[in-house]
Design an enzyme around this catalytic site. Structure first.
Site, PDB file in Angstrom:
ATOM      1  N   PRO A   1       0.802  -1.234   0.000  1.00 21.04           N
ATOM      2  CA  PRO A   1       0.000   0.000   0.000  1.00 21.04           C
ATOM      3  C   PRO A   1       0.837   1.289   0.000  1.00 21.04           C
ATOM      4  O   PRO A   1       0.846   2.052   0.966  1.00 21.04           O
ATOM      5  CB  PRO A   1      -0.819  -0.142   1.281  1.00 21.04           C
ATOM      6  CG  PRO A   1       0.071  -0.918   2.198  1.00 21.04           C
ATOM      7  CD  PRO A   1       0.792  -1.894   1.309  1.00 21.04           C
ATOM      8  N   CYS A   2       1.496   1.546  -1.117  1.00 17.89           N
ATOM      9  CA  CYS A   2       2.359   2.727  -1.213  1.00 17.89           C
ATOM     10  C   CYS A   2       1.566   4.024  -1.072  1.00 17.89           C
ATOM     11  O   CYS A   2       2.136   5.055  -0.715  1.00 17.89           O
ATOM     12  CB  CYS A   2       3.161   2.697  -2.507  1.00 17.89           C
ATOM     13  SG  CYS A   2       2.150   2.570  -3.993  1.00 17.89           S
ATOM     14  N   HIS A   3       0.260   3.977  -1.302  1.00 17.23           N
ATOM     15  CA  HIS A   3      -0.562   5.181  -1.130  1.00 17.23           C
ATOM     16  C   HIS A   3      -0.605   5.613   0.334  1.00 17.23           C
ATOM     17  O   HIS A   3      -0.940   6.756   0.626  1.00 17.23           O
ATOM     18  CB  HIS A   3      -1.982   4.945  -1.660  1.00 17.23           C
ATOM     19  CG  HIS A   3      -2.751   3.914  -0.926  1.00 17.23           C
ATOM     20  ND1 HIS A   3      -2.559   2.554  -1.128  1.00 17.23           N
ATOM     21  CD2 HIS A   3      -3.717   4.015   0.025  1.00 17.23           C
ATOM     22  CE1 HIS A   3      -3.370   1.881  -0.340  1.00 17.23           C
ATOM     23  NE2 HIS A   3      -4.091   2.739   0.376  1.00 17.23           N
TER      24      HIS A   3
END
Length: 168
Positions: free
Chosen positions: A134-136
């Site tokens: 989940p780089c967001h």
């Protein structure tokens, strides 16, 4: 490599991988053709469509975009596609819980490179499995930071807003 494309509440999504490991996830796009084009750009043309691929993950992605909390994707990521530093960053980012964020500096410290916040951002650009990694959820200390997926920072904001609203 095998792939599947399916519709979610936010648009068409694609998954690609082999064995029990996922290699690519394409975030929502307006058409299945656009998703296939993205998968081919990332994985190459030697692909076989398999709508039965990663059925459990498909259901979780559909649920995620319908506003359900997903804490465990139940799939391993093919980390062999990444250089060592990027792998360490992405593995650390994989541990960020739904509805929470960390800064680029937090991740840099966690991987033992406290001055490498910009390098963390560069590593996140290489993430081929957003949502699952989940780089967001990685933000700048002064705001959202960047997001290179289609939809850019506006999509990042939308994902974080949905997670904050449903995590309660």
């Amino acid at each position: 490599m095998r792939y599947s494309v399916f519709e979610t509440a936010w648009g068409w999504v694609g998954l690609a991988g082999h064995s029990a490991r996922i290699s690519f996830l394409v975030l929502p796009l307006p058409s299945p053709e656009a998703v296939v084009t993205q998968i081919i750009e990332k994985a190459g043309p030697d692909l076989v469509q398999d709508q039965g691929l990663f059925v459990s993950v498909t259901e979780k992605v559909e649920g995620y975009f319908a506003g359900r909390v997903v804490d465990d994707w139940g799939i391993q990521v093919d980390f062999s596609l990444y250089p060592e530093f990027t792998r360490r960053v992405l593995q650390q980012v994989s541990c960020i819980p739904y509805g929470h964020t960390r800064t680029y500096s937090d991740i840099a410290r966690a991987v033992g490179q406290p001055g490498a916040a910009r390098a963390v951002g560069q590593a996140l650009k290489r993430n081929l499995c957003p949502l699952i990694i989940p780089c967001h959820r990685v933000v700048a200390w002064h705001g959202f930071g960047g997001f290179t997926a289609p939809g850019g920072v506006e999509l990042k904001k939308r994902l974080l807003e949905m997670e904050r609203a449903t995590a309660r």
